[in-house]
Design an enzyme around this catalytic site. Structure first.
Site, PDB file in Angstrom:
ATOM      1  N   LYS A  86      -5.438   1.963   7.978  1.00 15.97           N
ATOM      2  CA  LYS A  86      -6.632   1.252   8.202  1.00 15.97           C
ATOM      3  C   LYS A  86      -6.092  -0.299   8.791  1.00 15.97           C
ATOM      4  CE  LYS A  86      -7.521  -1.435   6.350  1.00 15.97           C
ATOM      5  NZ  LYS A  86      -7.471  -2.783   5.553  1.00 15.97           N
ATOM      6  N   SER A 124      12.061   0.759   6.545  1.00 14.96           N
ATOM      7  CA  SER A 124      11.319  -0.371   6.503  1.00 14.96           C
ATOM      8  C   SER A 124      12.235  -1.469   6.512  1.00 14.96           C
ATOM      9  CB  SER A 124      10.735  -0.208   5.276  1.00 14.96           C
ATOM     10  OG  SER A 124       9.763  -1.127   4.602  1.00 14.96           O
ATOM     11  N   ARG A 125      12.292  -2.778   6.648  1.00 13.88           N
ATOM     12  CA  ARG A 125      13.466  -3.510   6.941  1.00 13.88           C
ATOM     13  C   ARG A 125      14.061  -4.161   6.004  1.00 13.88           C
ATOM     14  NH1 ARG A 125       9.620  -8.066   9.856  1.00 13.88           N
ATOM     15  NH2 ARG A 125       8.771  -7.168   8.235  1.00 13.88           N
ATOM     16  N   ILE A 127       0.894  -1.284  -0.242  1.00 13.84           N
ATOM     17  CA  ILE A 127       0.029   0.086  -0.005  1.00 13.84           C
ATOM     18  C   ILE A 127       0.956   0.918   0.132  1.00 13.84           C
ATOM     19  CG2 ILE A 127      -0.239   0.088   3.007  1.00 13.84           C
ATOM     20  CD1 ILE A 127      -3.180   0.340  -0.146  1.00 13.84           C
ATOM     21  N   ASP A 181      -9.894  -7.951   6.749  1.00 11.19           N
ATOM     22  CA  ASP A 181      -8.801  -6.496   6.421  1.00 11.19           C
ATOM     23  C   ASP A 181      -9.755  -6.230   5.210  1.00 11.19           C
ATOM     24  OD1 ASP A 181      -6.315  -5.478   5.679  1.00 11.19           O
ATOM     25  OD2 ASP A 181      -6.231  -6.223   4.423  1.00 11.19           O
TER      26      ASP A 181
END
Ligand code: NAP
Length: 308
Positions: A90, A36-37, A14, A168
């Site tokens: 969300k 972010s990893r 997303i 979800d």
């Protein structure tokens, strides 16, 4: 206008599909870093974790949390403690009550906590709310069915506790229902189908109502192949409203009356920029409460294991 310098945390589907483009398109918002990893964006400062970002990163005013919900509360708490405004993808969390301390933290720090519901900003949702406000509603049916293998490939987190499974996407429908109907709604019964190897449902049927006894039903299914459906049908004393395409298209008795280009994520960032000016928060937990209640009330069946 002062620029809101934003870092995206959790650079997955997303973030790539929507957040980067929306931030670029909204005046007053600038993408300043990524945490972010395993993922980064060429030309932008990159950090593996939010802790590293907050400790060693460039000056930022805000974070947009796009990792799975299971890590959202801790990331939001870290960002608020560092004085940042926080935008939550969300669902805003994995439980309802875990939002309470974040709301308090944001208020005390005079920072924005924004729990987003992108589907509420689909172009036909507000026209639907306005049309329904002047009519007597007699029934509502939600038909929200998609192929999980197409839309969520490899997303193991969705099947873990707190991942919500079919809720979800289903919570998007509930975010629209709670926006377009004039009265609060609540769940009276739920049937949840759990794959034998998963901790979250692959399908769910809900019965809901409001104080006036309105009949509301919802069918959610992650096993839909062929045509996908993200539809809400509302019968009224003056015709049937159909909201389809996840809130992008509205028809009355089959005739299109509202349709516009999708600006959901631009709308979210416009609102985030506006909220951050005063440090006001916007946290509506109604859709999350309905999902939590479905888990509380749900009659469970075990169905065949899910293999991605
Ligand atoms: P995703 O593709 O799995 O991306 C999430 C990213 O977060 C991963 O790529 C990963 O990046 C990072 N992450 C995963 N587990 C983590 C962990 N335990 N700790 C820290 N970071 C972790 O998921 P997504 O589809 O983007 O969805 C993310 C959120 O956006 C969900 O809440 C979803 O409901 C919401 N959303 C998704 C869509 C959609 O169409 N996909 C639409 C609207 C909203 P690294 O490995 O680089 O850390």
């Amino acid at each position: 206008m002062t620029e809101l310098r934003i870092a995206i945390v959790g650079f997955g589907k997303i973030a790539r599909d929507q957040h980067v483009g929306a931030i670029a398109a909204v005046p007053g918002a600038t993408l300043a870093a990524v945490a972010s990893r395993n993922a980064s964006l060429p030309g932008l400062p990159h950090f593996a974790t939010i802790e590293e970002l907050l400790e060693k990163g460039p000056r930022i005013d805000a974070v947009s949390l796009c990792a799975p919900p299971q890590v959202r509360r801790a990331q939001a708490a870290a960002a608020l403690a560092a004085g940042k405004h926080v935008m939550l993808e969300k669902p805003p969390g994995t439980s309802v009550a875990e939002l309470d301390p974040l709301i308090v933290m944001a208020a005390e720090a005079k920072r924005t906590l924004f729990a987003t519901w992108h589907s509420r900003h689909a172009p036909a949702v507000e026209p639907a709310r306005e049309w329904l406000a002047a009519r007597r509603i007699t029934s509502v049916h939600v038909n929200w069915k998609e192929d999980v293998r197409v839309w969520h490939p490899g997303q193991a987190w969705i099947w873990e506790p707190g991942g919500l499974g079919v809720f979800d996407p289903g919570i998007n429908a509930l975010s629209i229902v709670t926006k377009i109907l004039p009265k609060p709604v609540f769940v009276t019964a739920a049937e949840l189908a759990f794959p034998a190897n998963c901790q979250a449902p692959i399908a769910a049927n809900l019965t809901l109502t409001d104080i006036g006894g309105l009949a509301i039903t919802a069918e959610f299914d992650f096993r839909q192949t062929g045509p996908q459906s993200w539809d809400i049908l509302v019968e009224t004393d003056q015709g049937r409203l159909t909201l389809s395409g996840g809130g992008r298209h509205m028809a009355i008795d089959g005739k299109t009356v509202a349709e516009a280009p999708d600006e959901e994520y631009r709308e979210l960032y416009r609102r985030f920029v506006t909220l951050a000016v005063t440090g006001a928060s916007d946290v509506d937990l109604a859709p999350l409460r309905l999902v939590a209640d479905a888990f509380l009330l749900g009659r469970r069946t075990i169905v065949e294991p899910f293999v991605d």
